[in-house]
Design a protein around this motif. Structure first.
Motif, PDB file in Angstrom:
ATOM      1  N   ASN A   1      -4.740   8.689   8.145  1.00 22.57           N
ATOM      2  CA  ASN A   1      -4.734   7.295   6.967  1.00 22.57           C
ATOM      3  C   ASN A   1      -5.191   7.954   5.735  1.00 22.57           C
ATOM      4  O   ASN A   1      -6.165   8.512   5.283  1.00 22.57           O
ATOM      5  N   PRO A   2      -4.190   7.735   4.521  1.00 20.90           N
ATOM      6  CA  PRO A   2      -4.641   8.279   3.250  1.00 20.90           C
ATOM      7  C   PRO A   2      -5.655   7.606   2.550  1.00 20.90           C
ATOM      8  O   PRO A   2      -6.148   8.294   1.732  1.00 20.90           O
ATOM      9  N   ASN A   3      -6.196   6.366   3.167  1.00 17.00           N
ATOM     10  CA  ASN A   3      -7.479   5.704   2.519  1.00 17.00           C
ATOM     11  C   ASN A   3      -8.741   6.256   3.027  1.00 17.00           C
ATOM     12  O   ASN A   3      -9.748   5.918   2.966  1.00 17.00           O
ATOM     13  N   GLU A   4      -8.520   7.260   3.964  1.00 13.86           N
ATOM     14  CA  GLU A   4      -9.564   7.763   4.670  1.00 13.86           C
ATOM     15  C   GLU A   4     -10.520   8.518   3.765  1.00 13.86           C
ATOM     16  O   GLU A   4     -11.698   8.214   3.811  1.00 13.86           O
ATOM     17  N   SER A   5     -10.148   9.180   2.553  1.00 10.86           N
ATOM     18  CA  SER A   5     -11.091   9.845   1.861  1.00 10.86           C
ATOM     19  C   SER A   5      -9.984  10.408   0.667  1.00 10.86           C
ATOM     20  O   SER A   5      -8.796  10.204   0.813  1.00 10.86           O
TER      21      SER A   5
ATOM     22  N   ASN B   1       0.707  -1.156   0.066  1.00 12.94           N
ATOM     23  CA  ASN B   1      -0.013   0.029   0.042  1.00 12.94           C
ATOM     24  C   ASN B   1       0.866   1.053  -0.021  1.00 12.94           C
ATOM     25  O   ASN B   1       0.823   2.192  -0.785  1.00 12.94           O
TER      26      ASN B   1
ATOM     27  N   ASP C   1     -19.630  12.566  -1.402  1.00 11.01           N
ATOM     28  CA  ASP C   1     -20.217  11.412  -1.462  1.00 11.01           C
ATOM     29  C   ASP C   1     -21.710  11.323  -0.979  1.00 11.01           C
ATOM     30  O   ASP C   1     -22.536  10.714  -1.740  1.00 11.01           O
TER      31      ASP C   1
ATOM     32  N   THR D   1      -6.084  11.088   0.253  1.00 11.17           N
ATOM     33  CA  THR D   1      -5.168  10.543  -0.577  1.00 11.17           C
ATOM     34  C   THR D   1      -4.323  11.829  -1.513  1.00 11.17           C
ATOM     35  O   THR D   1      -3.256  11.633  -1.724  1.00 11.17           O
TER      36      THR D   1
ATOM     37  N   LYS E   1     -12.851  14.739  -8.441  1.00 11.26           N
ATOM     38  CA  LYS E   1     -12.993  14.895  -9.732  1.00 11.26           C
ATOM     39  C   LYS E   1     -14.267  14.444 -10.414  1.00 11.26           C
ATOM     40  O   LYS E   1     -14.764  15.274 -11.210  1.00 11.26           O
ATOM     41  N   TRP E   2     -14.826  13.486  -9.866  1.00 10.26           N
ATOM     42  CA  TRP E   2     -16.043  13.173 -10.622  1.00 10.26           C
ATOM     43  C   TRP E   2     -17.170  13.892 -10.099  1.00 10.26           C
ATOM     44  O   TRP E   2     -18.229  14.180 -10.964  1.00 10.26           O
TER      45      TRP E   2
ATOM     46  N   THR F   1       1.437   3.978  -3.165  1.00  7.67           N
ATOM     47  CA  THR F   1       1.163   5.542  -2.905  1.00  7.67           C
ATOM     48  C   THR F   1       2.206   6.345  -3.480  1.00  7.67           C
ATOM     49  O   THR F   1       2.424   7.059  -3.892  1.00  7.67           O
TER      50      THR F   1
END
Lengths: 502, 361, 380
Positions: free
Chosen positions: C99-103, C24, C284, C107, C315-316, C28
């Motif tokens: 934690n970079p996976n948080e959102s 992981n 979200d 990231t 971006k989305w 990154t």
């Protein structure tokens, strides 16, 4: 002479769903008396004890202690008024130390003086001659020692009434003698002792009075000298008992046929349970037995045969052909059945119904994808409940609510259902009433006469002598002798066990 | 005389119901429904409308509850088995759902986060995610069964690492599926106005009921859960059976992953299926199943899941203040759990009996 | 045999898990290169606020707002490398982040930091991640033992930092806070670079005011209660609703979760209440709300029945704006690294920081004005 009553229970009633366990039972205990509470399994002894100790709440009736009415709603209440209990199954905490077990729940302050507690414990253990250390973890003691510790705990609590519920069923003779010595000492101090046991000898050795119960009702209270054994047994059963000695004469004696191949033969068998490699064989229709003191390795031997412990070496032949038994399923597939020593831990599946417990082994043999239909399962259950006269409200009753003897019968039925060629019974009669004991012994001989091979293990010598035609004697985890024919008598067996005649 | 007989029969009937395991979830459902109806009679209304694609869809609270409760209900199936066999719970299912969903998207999009068309059929992607989820289930199971680690502790590993693994599967990117047909699994199939998750849940329950009927799964898991020693001596392999239950839970996880990802057409690794493990465990508990293992009732667990969803929906409906939401939920849950405690039920039964005898007298 | 096989499978699974865990981090770092372009784009976004505090030329370059800025920052970085290389030593930086996976935000934030604090830029950076305050404090202590020059901190929790930061100060380590503030004395850190969540909320609410709707019936979807983003963004809405007399139809926490947001909006639809604005505190939740609207065939977006507002500029999400399905998205700028870089450079060259708290510039995007370039530039 009316002695001062220490404890009086009057008109006690208790019902469970589907069972009326106690119906108007009276019970009186006097000071300095050892009072035997006798009855078959399911007669209501355990329930009466549990009502007295607050485990169950009585539906009706009155309990008075030293003349005044006592309300006992919980085991704590019972302890407070001076009623202590040692149960048949050990109810201590296996993962605590011996000292902690003796003192648990008894300290009044938040502060715990560990040093003093351990020292006190050592003193108690010494005074009772219990071979354990205060700081030892309870789990690491043998069952017998654990039982003694449970008694030590009860004794140390300055109780007025001490209840011993089957305390001797896992003790050997020396330990029993020690316990009796202790009981007499307590008796002299004026403690009233209620003694529940199945060993008639012990009753006559130590008790003053006997109260007999049957089917949840009181049969009567008798001074010991007025009630000879035969009468006691007949009162417990509610019928005249065939003399136990008859069993042997009824049964056809087993004769080994020359040149026949043994049903099962083991050579140099050894497991990870710490027994020395041993040889073993059994013929068709033979009943043999392993005998020896507690912990001599007799259970470990049969567990090795069944694959219950990890088998480390040796060969096993069935009908002359070599087979491999690594796990119980292998043994079961080869027609071996094993009724384990400890019914509660290894036998019953407590919450499951009598029916599920009964079909379990046969179902496993049949396979995961082929369950019995409900009708089939019910048919089996009904058949064996009737055959072994198992006392249960229905086949749906959870097995744990049955009495010990009936639980044992269900486990026996479980294995009979698999129609084994070779049946191993490890202590099938422990903690079981006299009637059932005789039933089981008769059954064993009947099965053998029909061609089944049976290995029978029991702590009661006379039981072994009655049923077995060959005894394998064990001492210190090794086979030390084999007795047949005229050698099968108490003295010879004792001598071999003790190893004195070598 | 006759009247009395009838009364006592009624009483028996009632106390028999109270003793039933299904009583708790059904009782809770009824209470919540009645409460809702009293507060708002339109609660039971079901409306037929169309969605933005012009497909007919049913709306209304009941439909929403059936729809949104599906995931917890499906997980409750697997969780019930794991609980029964191992006497513990898997707290990693939320993280495992994230992994399953991530794998699904990875296969669907083929690594391209903005794939216009699906790179592989949904069924293939689903199968791959099933295998992955079952492997992780087996991993948990082996830790529990062979290494004898407490289930909660064993699954803590995946609970902690799972969402990072899920993010890693897609290189920490957030793939978005634009294909409309992928939304069917978490939404509506054109022409069918009932939400698809409900059908998926129904299929899972039916399959599990059939499995329980035509195999010995129930007997084996119960026996292992109640008495491992005894099961072993009866020829069972307790470790293997425990692993099996974890693998089945893994399968449930994959199904939930599909629904969750389909609902959003994307994934958010940190919040997808967040805290769902607690809801699944709660569903098992509300179903009256002993969390210490042993006997179980699958349908009761599924009903338990819907109790939780009904409760959630009710709280949203009454617009409970955000900060107070967990507190309300906790209070209701505590009440339900206390009611289902054996001692309380025994007390309730005895009260019924007393009441009844008084009436007869 | 079976047992052996199982053990093997297990060990393989465990190794796989380990690899994923470590992998992981690896992944990154590898994506860090690609993120560098994003980072450059972010640099262009930085403006006056940074320029105020910046004293050296390199930072001033970043304030220029055109494509040339890309090369400008690169040059600046190259210059810095030369500077530090001449002094012969890398600046040791310990970075404690969530934690970079948080959102997606985190990231982007992590990638941004990794792209800036590289050896080429004259840094010897170590990263550690946790969402738990205690663990973060433990990491900080490790960094202090390792004698880093700078400690960069995005605290999980506001409280409990005093003693460890005092330790750092005693050890001569300079502390710079980014993204999150803490409850500690200002003297304990050099600067804090933060987003002003209230300002973000205010910008959004002002935009909404500007829409001049006849009536405002708002569904307010909140983030996890008590977080800085939730507090700031909710406060602006609460204040506006009170002063403007807007009707809040429902105000619920969806805990940053799309599915929960969908359930809440569905519940409102089922209740039959009127609403024409969805104010979601992140993208979200806005997405979940839109899914509920789609299922009920309620139109949304520019010139439609319901106005959709989100935050964070995924971006989305910006793409949704571009497609006019949504109306507004507020930025929460994750690119603090250039600000931090400037501060470190200032301190290293002996300068002082005038302002302790540096608030990053953040925009709000309107669907009617957004361009495809914006999506590329600001999307995270």
């Amino acid at each position: 002479m009316k002695e001062s009553a220490l404890l009086e229970m009057r008109n006690i009633h208790k019902s469970f769903p589907g069972v009326r366990a106690l119906q108007g039972v009276d019970f009186t205990l006097r000071k300095g008396e050892v009072h035997a509470l006798m009855g078959e399994n399911g007669a209501g002894k355990s329930t009466l004890i549990k009502v007295l100790t607050g485990v169950y709440e009585k539906d009706e009736g009155q309990i008075s202690l030293e003349g005044s009415v006592a309300t006992i709603r919980s085991p704590q209440d019972a302890q407070k008024v001076g009623i202590s209990t040692v149960y048949q199954e050990i109810t201590l905490c296996p993962n605590l130390s011996v000292a902690e077990n003796i003192f648990i729940g008894r300290t009044k302050s938040v502060y715990q003086n560990w040093k003093k507690m351990n020292a006190d414990t050592e003193k108690i253990l010494q005074s009772l001659d219990i071979p354990a250390k205060a700081t030892q973890q309870l789990e690491s003691c043998s069952i017998a020692v654990q039982q003694m510790i449970a008694i030590a705990r009860a004794v140390d609590m300055d109780c007025k009434v001490l209840i011993l519920d089957e305390p001797t069923s896992s003790l050997d003779e020396q330990e029993v003698a020690k316990l009796f010595k202790l009981m007499r000492e307590l008796k002299a101090k004026g403690v009233g002792i209620i003694f529940v046991t199945h060993f008639l000898d012990q009753v006559y050795e130590v008790c003053d009075t006997i109260t007999v119960m049957r089917d949840g009702k009181l049969v009567g209270e008798y001074p010991i000298k007025d009630l000879p054994r035969v009468q006691l047994v007949s009162k417990m059963l509610g019928k005249e008992l065939d003399d136990m000695a008859d069993i042997q004469s009824e049964a056809p004696k087993f004769e080994r046929k020359e040149g026949s191949v043994p049903v099962l033969e083991a050579e140099g068998l050894v497991s990870d349970a710490g027994i020395k490699p041993f040889d073993f064989h059994i013929d068709k229709g033979e009943v043999n037995g392993f005998t020896g003191l507690l912990g001599s390795g007799r259970s470990e031997c049969v567990r090795a045969i069944f694959g219950a412990d990890r088998v480390l070496g040796g060969t096993v032949k069935k009908d002359g052909k070599v087979i491999k038994i690594n796990k119980p399923l292998d043994a079961m597939k080869n027609g071996i059945a094993y009724l384990p020593e400890d019914r509660k831990i290894d036998g019953i599946v407590g919450d499951l119904s009598v029916r599920d417990n009964l079909i379990l082994a046969q179902q496993v043999l049949k396979g995961f994808f082929r369950p019995f239909s409900k009708a089939e399962a019910n048919k089996f259950a009904d058949e064996y409940i009737k055959l072994l006269s198992i006392k249960t409200a229905s086949a749906d009753t959870p097995i744990k609510s049955l009495s010990g003897g009936n639980q044992q019968k269900v486990i026996l039925a479980r294995w009979l259902l698999t129609h084994p060629e070779y049946l191993i019974l490890d202590e099938p009669t422990r903690g079981i009433d006299v009637g059932t004991k005789v039933d089981i012994q008769k059954l064993v001989l009947k099965l053998a006469s029909e061609g089944m091979s049976v290995t029978f293990i029991s702590s009661e010598m006379d039981e072994m002598l009655r049923t077995c035609s060959r005894l394998i004697v064990m001492r210190d985890r090794r086979v030390v002798g084999e007795l047949t024919g005229d050698d099968l008598n108490q003295n010879k067996v004792m001598g071999t066990i003790a190893g004195g005649d070598k | 005389m006759h009247k009395e007989m009838k009364k006592s029969n009624n009483g028996n009937f009632f106390s028999r119901i109270v003793r039933q395991q299904m009583f708790i979830p059904i009782f809770a459902l009824l209470i919540l429904v009645i409460f809702n109806i009293i507060m708002d009679p339109s609660f039971l209304e079901i409306t037929l409308g169309t969605n933005n694609l012009g497909n007919p869809v049913l709306g209304g609270y009941l439909i929403r509850i059936l729809d949104n409760g599906s995931e917890v209900a499906i997980l409750a199936i697997g969780m019930t088995l794991v609980t029964a066999a191992s006497g513990g719970q898997d707290i990693s299912v939320g993280a495992a759902v994230a992994i399953a969903g991530s794998v699904l998207l990875r296969v669907l999009c083929g690594g391209d986060t903005r794939a216009e068309t699906l790179q592989s059929p949904v069924i293939l992607a689903f199968l791959v995610s099933c295998i992955v989820a079952m492997l992780f289930g087996a991993f948990n199971g082996v830790l529990v069964a062979y290494f004898r680690i407490q289930p909660m502790v064993a699954t803590l590993i995946l609970y902690t690492a799972g969402r990072s693994i899920a993010a890693w599967v897609n290189n920490n990117e957030l793939p978005i599926v634009s294909e409309q047909s992928f939304k069917y699994f978490g939404g509506y199939i054109p022409g069918i106005p009932i939400p698809t998750p409900f059908f998926i849940m129904l299929a899972c329950v039916i399959i599990m009921c059939l499995v329980l009927k035509f195999t010995n799964l129930r007997l084996y898991t119960q026996a292992v859960g109640i008495n491992e020693n005894s099961s072993k001596l009866n020829g069972l392999n307790p470790a293997l059976i425990k692993v099996l239950t974890f693998v089945i839970l893994g399968l449930c996880v994959a199904v939930v992953g599909l629904i969750k990802v389909s609902r959003n057409s994307t994934i958010n690794y940190s919040v997808i299926a967040k805290d769902i493990e607690m809801d699944a465990i709660l569903a098992v508990a509300l179903g009256g199943n002993a969390l210490g293992g042993g006997k179980f009732n699958m349908i009761a667990s599924v009903l338990g899941a819907y109790v939780i969803q009904l409760l959630t929906t009710t709280l949203y409906k009454f617009n409970v203040q955000s900060d107070a939401l967990p507190a309300y939920k906790a209070v209701v849950v505590i009440i339900l759990v206390v009611i289902s405690a054996p001692t309380v039920r025994a007390w309730f039964t005895s009260m019924m009996k007393k009441f009844q005898t008084k009436e007869v007298a | 045999m079976k047992k052996k096989l199982l053990t093997m499978v297990l060990s393989v699974a465990m190794v796989a898990a380990l690899v994923t865990g470590c992998g992981n981090d690896g992944s990154t770092t590898t994506t860090a290169d690609t993120a560098a372009t994003d980072d450059a784009a972010a640099d262009t976004a930085t403006d006056d606020a940074a320029a105020d505090t910046a004293t050296d030329d390199a930072a001033a370059d970043t304030a220029t707002d055109d494509a040339a800025a890309d090369t400008a920052t690169d040059d600046a970085a190259a210059d810095d490398t030369a500077d530090t290389a001449s002094s012969g030593e890398l600046i040791k930086v310990g970075i404690i982040n969530n934690n970079p996976n948080e959102s997606g935000y985190r990231t982007a934030n992590d990638n941004d930091l990794k792209a800036t604090f590289t050896e080429e830029n004259g840094y010897d950076a170590s990263f550690s991640y946790s969402n738990v305050n205690d663990e973060q404090i433990a990491y900080a202590q490790t960094f202090i033992q390792n004698e880093v020059d700078y400690l960069l901190l995005s605290a999980a929790d506001t409280a409990g930092w005093d003693s460890v930061l005092t330790d750092a100060q005693n050890a001569g380590i300079k502390v710079i806070l980014f993204d999150r503030v803490i409850d500690a004395d200002e003297s304990l850190y050099e600067a804090s670079i933060v987003s002003d969540m209230e300002k973000e909320g205010q910008t959004a609410v002002d935009w909404l005011k500007g829409q001049g709707l006849e009536s405002y019936n708002i569904i307010h979807l909140q983030g996890v209660m008590g977080t800085a983003a939730q507090k700031g963004r909710s406060a602006a809405m609460d204040a506006a609703a009170a002063s403007e007399g807007w009707n809040i139809v429902t105000q619920q926490t969806a805990e940053w979760n799309a599915e929960t947001a969908q359930q809440i909006v569905q519940s409102v639809i089922d209740s039959g209440q009127e609403f024409n604005v969805i104010y979601a505190e992140n993208d979200d939740m806005a997405r979940g709300a839109v899914a509920a609207l789609d299922a009920a065939n309620i139109s949304h977006g520019v010139g439609k029945d319901v106005i959709i507002m989100g935050f964070d500029c995924n971006k989305w999400a910006l793409q949704e704006l571009l497609d006019q399905n949504w109306n507004y998205d507020g930025q929460c700028n994750p690119f603090q690294s250039s600000y931090i870089n400037d501060i470190i450079k200032t301190l290293e060259s002996g300068g002082t920081i005038d302002q302790k708290t540096i608030i990053m510039d953040e925009k709000g995007f309107d669907a009617t004005e957004i361009t495809a370039d914006d999506v590329e530039k600001y999307g995270i």
